[in-house]
Design a protein around this motif. Structure first.
Motif, PDB file in Angstrom:
ATOM      1  N   GLY A 230     -40.592  81.147  32.189  1.00  0.00           N
ATOM      2  CA  GLY A 230     -40.865  79.761  31.841  1.00  0.00           C
ATOM      3  C   GLY A 230     -42.211  79.653  31.160  1.00  0.00           C
ATOM      4  N   ARG A 231     -42.340  78.614  30.354  1.00  0.00           N
ATOM      5  CA  ARG A 231     -43.564  78.413  29.573  1.00  0.00           C
ATOM      6  C   ARG A 231     -43.906  76.933  29.545  1.00  0.00           C
ATOM      7  N   GLU A 232     -45.187  76.641  29.657  1.00  0.00           N
ATOM      8  CA  GLU A 232     -45.693  75.288  29.415  1.00  0.00           C
ATOM      9  C   GLU A 232     -46.945  75.445  28.583  1.00  0.00           C
ATOM     10  N   GLY A 233     -46.957  74.810  27.407  1.00  0.00           N
ATOM     11  CA  GLY A 233     -48.046  75.056  26.466  1.00  0.00           C
ATOM     12  C   GLY A 233     -48.043  76.534  26.138  1.00  0.00           C
ATOM     13  N   ASN A 234     -49.188  77.173  26.277  1.00  0.00           N
ATOM     14  CA  ASN A 234     -49.252  78.620  26.070  1.00  0.00           C
ATOM     15  C   ASN A 234     -49.467  79.375  27.376  1.00  0.00           C
ATOM     16  N   TYR A 235     -49.041  78.754  28.486  1.00  0.00           N
ATOM     17  CA  TYR A 235     -49.043  79.415  29.797  1.00  0.00           C
ATOM     18  C   TYR A 235     -47.635  79.926  30.064  1.00  0.00           C
ATOM     19  N   TRP A 236     -47.526  81.203  30.327  1.00  0.00           N
ATOM     20  CA  TRP A 236     -46.242  81.875  30.510  1.00  0.00           C
ATOM     21  C   TRP A 236     -46.161  82.491  31.901  1.00  0.00           C
ATOM     22  N   THR A 237     -44.962  82.445  32.497  1.00  0.00           N
ATOM     23  CA  THR A 237     -44.704  83.136  33.752  1.00  0.00           C
ATOM     24  C   THR A 237     -43.363  83.834  33.654  1.00  0.00           C
ATOM     25  N   MET A 238     -43.320  85.086  34.051  1.00  0.00           N
ATOM     26  CA  MET A 238     -42.081  85.853  34.162  1.00  0.00           C
ATOM     27  C   MET A 238     -41.924  86.256  35.628  1.00  0.00           C
ATOM     28  N   VAL A 239     -40.753  85.980  36.181  1.00  0.00           N
ATOM     29  CA  VAL A 239     -40.452  86.392  37.546  1.00  0.00           C
ATOM     30  C   VAL A 239     -39.272  87.359  37.498  1.00  0.00           C
ATOM     31  N   LEU A 240     -39.486  88.536  38.060  1.00  0.00           N
ATOM     32  CA  LEU A 240     -38.456  89.577  38.113  1.00  0.00           C
ATOM     33  C   LEU A 240     -38.127  89.799  39.586  1.00  0.00           C
TER      34      LEU A 240
ATOM     35  N   PRO B 233     -35.362  87.009  47.635  1.00  0.00           N
ATOM     36  CA  PRO B 233     -35.635  88.301  46.988  1.00  0.00           C
ATOM     37  C   PRO B 233     -35.772  89.456  47.974  1.00  0.00           C
ATOM     38  N   ALA B 234     -35.172  90.581  47.614  1.00  0.00           N
ATOM     39  CA  ALA B 234     -35.424  91.820  48.338  1.00  0.00           C
ATOM     40  C   ALA B 234     -36.713  92.438  47.807  1.00  0.00           C
ATOM     41  N   THR B 235     -36.942  92.270  46.515  1.00  0.00           N
ATOM     42  CA  THR B 235     -38.175  92.711  45.863  1.00  0.00           C
ATOM     43  C   THR B 235     -38.430  91.769  44.690  1.00  0.00           C
ATOM     44  N   TRP B 236     -39.666  91.653  44.278  1.00  0.00           N
ATOM     45  CA  TRP B 236     -39.997  90.745  43.182  1.00  0.00           C
ATOM     46  C   TRP B 236     -41.277  91.205  42.497  1.00  0.00           C
ATOM     47  N   GLY B 237     -41.509  90.685  41.306  1.00  0.00           N
ATOM     48  CA  GLY B 237     -42.749  90.882  40.564  1.00  0.00           C
ATOM     49  C   GLY B 237     -42.992  89.648  39.717  1.00  0.00           C
ATOM     50  N   GLU B 238     -44.242  89.415  39.368  1.00  0.00           N
ATOM     51  CA  GLU B 238     -44.574  88.261  38.537  1.00  0.00           C
ATOM     52  C   GLU B 238     -45.576  88.675  37.469  1.00  0.00           C
ATOM     53  N   ASN B 239     -45.291  88.285  36.243  1.00  0.00           N
ATOM     54  CA  ASN B 239     -46.229  88.443  35.138  1.00  0.00           C
ATOM     55  C   ASN B 239     -46.644  87.058  34.685  1.00  0.00           C
ATOM     56  N   ILE B 240     -47.926  86.864  34.433  1.00  0.00           N
ATOM     57  CA  ILE B 240     -48.408  85.610  33.860  1.00  0.00           C
ATOM     58  C   ILE B 240     -49.221  85.935  32.611  1.00  0.00           C
ATOM     59  N   ALA B 241     -49.316  84.962  31.731  1.00  0.00           N
ATOM     60  CA  ALA B 241     -50.076  85.171  30.496  1.00  0.00           C
ATOM     61  C   ALA B 241     -50.512  83.822  29.953  1.00  0.00           C
ATOM     62  N   PHE B 242     -51.523  83.864  29.102  1.00  0.00           N
ATOM     63  CA  PHE B 242     -52.009  82.662  28.429  1.00  0.00           C
ATOM     64  C   PHE B 242     -52.344  83.000  26.984  1.00  0.00           C
ATOM     65  N   GLY B 243     -52.057  82.049  26.100  1.00  0.00           N
ATOM     66  CA  GLY B 243     -52.519  82.145  24.727  1.00  0.00           C
ATOM     67  C   GLY B 243     -51.497  82.645  23.735  1.00  0.00           C
ATOM     68  N   TYR B 244     -50.364  83.082  24.184  1.00  0.00           N
ATOM     69  CA  TYR B 244     -49.351  83.594  23.264  1.00  0.00           C
ATOM     70  C   TYR B 244     -48.492  82.439  22.745  1.00  0.00           C
ATOM     71  N   SER B 245     -48.178  82.495  21.458  1.00  0.00           N
ATOM     72  CA  SER B 245     -47.495  81.363  20.821  1.00  0.00           C
ATOM     73  C   SER B 245     -45.982  81.483  20.774  1.00  0.00           C
ATOM     74  N   ASN B 246     -45.442  82.669  21.081  1.00  0.00           N
ATOM     75  CA  ASN B 246     -43.987  82.810  21.024  1.00  0.00           C
ATOM     76  C   ASN B 246     -43.525  83.966  21.916  1.00  0.00           C
ATOM     77  N   GLU B 247     -42.222  84.097  22.038  1.00  0.00           N
ATOM     78  CA  GLU B 247     -41.616  85.094  22.917  1.00  0.00           C
ATOM     79  C   GLU B 247     -41.998  86.518  22.532  1.00  0.00           C
ATOM     80  N   ASN B 248     -41.946  86.839  21.251  1.00  0.00           N
ATOM     81  CA  ASN B 248     -42.307  88.192  20.805  1.00  0.00           C
ATOM     82  C   ASN B 248     -43.737  88.537  21.175  1.00  0.00           C
ATOM     83  N   ALA B 249     -44.645  87.610  20.936  1.00  0.00           N
ATOM     84  CA  ALA B 249     -46.061  87.872  21.193  1.00  0.00           C
ATOM     85  C   ALA B 249     -46.334  88.098  22.676  1.00  0.00           C
TER      86      ALA B 249
END
Length: 159
Positions: free
Chosen positions: A145-155, A103-119
């Protein structure tokens, strides 16, 4: 035989946005839906906290970034802990590079508890920092990627 090898190579390109049906659940989510939701936000522009964010170019899906995201979601799920640092002490940039992505640049978002992509997208868009990552004009690719209701987005944007 040569035709099969060429097809397999082209079907597994790291930033192949059009996924075959059998790969759609590899990351425990629908990548086509995720990229559509992300790009709808980027195309429309928005307000991240108090900051007006103009429309920015669409992102493409990257399998290496999705693998880094999914593996981190599995790690958080296993530990039952929402954290940008993995259980072995690795930071997001180290995990991204471990997939072979430079990566030249990157960002990461994480989340917990959401049940679907829209949420989860709605949740990230309500958080100024997560929203700013999604609207970052300097990134060109994304994986989630998602496992259970743990979500990670890598940009990221490659070097």
């Amino acid at each position: 035989m040569l035709l099969i090898v060429i097809c397999l190579t082209s079907c597994t390109k790291p930033n192949n946005q059009d996924l075959p049906d059998e790969l759609k659940k590899v990351y425990n989510l629908d990548p086509a839906l995720m990229i559509r939701l992300i790009n709808e936000q980027r195309s429309a522009g928005c307000k991240c906290g108090d900051t007006d964010m103009p429309p920015v170019p669409k992102l493409t899906w990257n399998h290496l970034l999705a693998k880094a995201a999914y593996d981190h979601s599995v790690d958080m799920y296993t530990r039952r802990k929402l954290d940008h640092t993995s259980s072995d002490g690795r930071s997001p940039d180290t995990r991204i590079k471990a997939t072979g992505y430079n990566p030249a640049t990157w960002g990461e978002n994480i989340a917990f508890g959401y049940s679907n992509e829209n949420a989860v997208i709605q949740g990230w868009m309500k958080s100024a920092g997560h929203c700013a990552n999604i609207m970052n004009k300097n990134v060109t690719e994304v994986g989630v990627g998602r496992e259970g209701n743990y979500w990670t987005m890598v940009l990221a944007r490659p070097r």
